[in-house]
Design a protein around this motif. Structure first.
Motif, mmCIF file in Angstrom:
data_model
loop_
_atom_site.group_PDB
_atom_site.id
_atom_site.type_symbol
_atom_site.label_atom_id
_atom_site.label_comp_id
_atom_site.label_asym_id
_atom_site.label_seq_id
_atom_site.Cartn_x
_atom_site.Cartn_y
_atom_site.Cartn_z
ATOM 1 N N HIS A 236 4.058 -23.281 3.866
ATOM 2 C CA HIS A 236 4.290 -22.699 2.546
ATOM 3 C C HIS A 236 5.704 -23.055 2.109
ATOM 4 N N VAL A 237 5.857 -23.397 0.833
ATOM 5 C CA VAL A 237 7.175 -23.692 0.273
ATOM 6 C C VAL A 237 7.401 -22.766 -0.914
ATOM 7 N N TYR A 238 8.543 -22.102 -0.913
ATOM 8 C CA TYR A 238 8.879 -21.149 -1.963
ATOM 9 C C TYR A 238 10.189 -21.566 -2.634
ATOM 10 N N GLU A 239 10.290 -21.342 -3.930
ATOM 11 C CA GLU A 239 11.542 -21.531 -4.650
ATOM 12 C C GLU A 239 12.145 -20.160 -4.898
ATOM 13 N N THR A 240 13.434 -20.034 -4.612
ATOM 14 C CA THR A 240 14.119 -18.760 -4.800
ATOM 15 C C THR A 240 15.599 -19.031 -5.010
#
Length: 90
Positions: free
Chosen positions: A46-50
């Motif tokens: 999973h890749v998240y932008e934050t």
């Protein structure tokens, strides 16, 4: 330049503990190769932008390997913290 921080967690099969490996600094290219390899062999990616605490853009990649990848290990989780600026500088 090593802008990516890799944190690894290891949960051992016959022990009720999770080991935390020392954070490691790696290059963006190495992180991309590892995440790409994880998409083929890991149980979940999973890749998240934050943003970080200072408001800077960060991509966090979570690569989870379940049982069966190593002998005495129940799971391994690798967490890559990649500054967004490092991705756009390429």
């Amino acid at each position: 330049m090593h802008p990516v921080t890799l944190n690894s967690l290891v949960h051992y099969t016959r022990e009720n503990r999770t080991g935390y490996l020392r954070p490691e600094r790696i290059t963006v290219d190495t992180a991309r190769r590892c995440i790409r390899r994880g998409r083929k062999s890991a149980d979940a990616v999973h890749v998240y932008e934050t943003t970080d605490r200072d408001g800077n853009g960060v991509h966090v990649a979570h690569v989870h390997f379940g049982p069966g990848h190593w002998g005495n290990v129940h799971f391994v989780t690798d967490i890559y913290e990649i500054p967004t600026q490092a991705l756009t500088d390429l």
